[in-house]
Scaffold this motif. Structure first.
Motif, PDB file in Angstrom:
ATOM      1  N   ASP A   1      -4.061  -5.761   0.627  1.00  0.00           N
ATOM      2  CA  ASP A   1      -5.015  -4.779   1.141  1.00  0.00           C
ATOM      3  C   ASP A   1      -5.988  -5.460   2.100  1.00  0.00           C
ATOM      4  O   ASP A   1      -7.141  -5.719   1.761  1.00  0.00           O
ATOM      5  N   SER A   2      -5.532  -5.735   3.317  1.00  0.00           N
ATOM      6  CA  SER A   2      -6.355  -6.475   4.286  1.00  0.00           C
ATOM      7  C   SER A   2      -7.621  -5.715   4.688  1.00  0.00           C
ATOM      8  O   SER A   2      -8.621  -6.327   5.059  1.00  0.00           O
ATOM      9  N   ASP A   3      -7.603  -4.381   4.595  1.00  0.00           N
ATOM     10  CA  ASP A   3      -8.771  -3.578   4.957  1.00  0.00           C
ATOM     11  C   ASP A   3      -9.717  -3.355   3.779  1.00  0.00           C
ATOM     12  O   ASP A   3     -10.760  -2.734   3.940  1.00  0.00           O
ATOM     13  N   ASP A   4      -9.349  -3.831   2.595  1.00  0.00           N
ATOM     14  CA  ASP A   4     -10.154  -3.697   1.367  1.00  0.00           C
ATOM     15  C   ASP A   4     -10.544  -2.236   1.100  1.00  0.00           C
ATOM     16  O   ASP A   4     -11.683  -1.928   0.792  1.00  0.00           O
ATOM     17  N   LYS A   5      -9.550  -1.345   1.215  1.00  0.00           N
ATOM     18  CA  LYS A   5      -9.784   0.078   0.976  1.00  0.00           C
ATOM     19  C   LYS A   5      -9.517   0.477  -0.471  1.00  0.00           C
ATOM     20  O   LYS A   5      -9.877   1.569  -0.886  1.00  0.00           O
ATOM     21  N   GLY A   6      -8.822  -0.374  -1.220  1.00  0.00           N
ATOM     22  CA  GLY A   6      -8.496  -0.047  -2.604  1.00  0.00           C
ATOM     23  C   GLY A   6      -7.231   0.780  -2.741  1.00  0.00           C
ATOM     24  O   GLY A   6      -6.892   1.226  -3.838  1.00  0.00           O
ATOM     25  N   VAL A   7      -6.538   0.988  -1.620  1.00  0.00           N
ATOM     26  CA  VAL A   7      -5.283   1.747  -1.640  1.00  0.00           C
ATOM     27  C   VAL A   7      -4.240   1.016  -0.806  1.00  0.00           C
ATOM     28  O   VAL A   7      -4.569   0.262   0.101  1.00  0.00           O
ATOM     29  N   LEU A   8      -2.973   1.262  -1.156  1.00  0.00           N
ATOM     30  CA  LEU A   8      -1.844   0.720  -0.399  1.00  0.00           C
ATOM     31  C   LEU A   8      -0.862   1.852  -0.145  1.00  0.00           C
ATOM     32  O   LEU A   8      -0.667   2.707  -1.009  1.00  0.00           O
ATOM     33  N   ASN A   9      -0.244   1.843   1.017  1.00  0.00           N
ATOM     34  CA  ASN A   9       0.745   2.860   1.335  1.00  0.00           C
ATOM     35  C   ASN A   9       1.924   2.736   0.373  1.00  0.00           C
ATOM     36  O   ASN A   9       2.495   1.654   0.208  1.00  0.00           O
ATOM     37  N   LYS A  10       2.280   3.853  -0.248  1.00  0.00           N
ATOM     38  CA  LYS A  10       3.363   3.889  -1.246  1.00  0.00           C
ATOM     39  C   LYS A  10       4.677   3.359  -0.682  1.00  0.00           C
ATOM     40  O   LYS A  10       5.363   2.573  -1.335  1.00  0.00           O
ATOM     41  N   ASN A  11       5.045   3.753   0.521  1.00  0.00           N
ATOM     42  CA  ASN A  11       6.325   3.346   1.106  1.00  0.00           C
ATOM     43  C   ASN A  11       6.347   1.856   1.444  1.00  0.00           C
ATOM     44  O   ASN A  11       7.360   1.188   1.250  1.00  0.00           O
ATOM     45  N   VAL A  12       5.246   1.341   1.955  1.00  0.00           N
ATOM     46  CA  VAL A  12       5.160  -0.086   2.269  1.00  0.00           C
ATOM     47  C   VAL A  12       5.254  -0.898   0.982  1.00  0.00           C
ATOM     48  O   VAL A  12       5.979  -1.895   0.906  1.00  0.00           O
TER      49      VAL A  12
END
Length: 139
Positions: free
Chosen positions: A80-91
């Motif tokens: 999570d390079s943007d430190d948003k706390g979420v990751l794209n499911k497909n990635v």
């Protein structure tokens, strides 16, 4: 009696060696290494039931002063390079099914079944880590 050809003998010898090599994984290690594995297993198997389960791992982390939830969150944060706390499911699915200790389709689906995923397909990994370490709330 018919004499076996060289090719047949070679094939049979290779088959026997491969069976022998895979029949006992401990044959790859010397006795001192095997003893170290047994000691490590015993240390982690806190309830001494012969299996390392979720509670054993919690106890092990606690004895090391490590919070298992924080360890898992930190692993996800690496992605999570943007430190948003979420990751794209497909990635995340692509990464988990193609790299290192690959997830099976069933394991991936089990994770997605419990993971909070928004309409845009983003997985909230901090919430997932909480669910993994504390369990799901009953509705």
């Amino acid at each position: 009696m018919k004499k076996a050809s060289r090719k047949t003998k070679k094939k049979e010898g290779t088959k026997q060696r491969s069976q022998r090599a895979t029949s006992n994984v401990f044959s790859m290690f010397d006795q001192s290494q095997i003893q170290e594995f047994k000691e490590a297993f015993t240390m982690i198997d806190a309830n001494r039931d012969g299996f390392i389960d979720k509670e054993d791992l919690k106890d092990t982390y606690a004895s090391l002063g490590t919070d298992p939830e924080e360890v898992i969150v930190q692993a996800f944060k690496l992605l999570d390079s943007d430190d948003k706390g979420v990751l794209n499911k497909n990635v995340l699915a692509e990464l988990l099914t193609t790299q290192a200790d690959r997830f099976s389709k069933q394991e991936l689906q089990q994770m997605f079944d419990i993971a909070p995923i928004d309409a845009a397909g983003n997985l909230d990994y901090k919430s997932l880590c909480y669910i993994v370490t504390h369990g799901q709330e009953e509705e």
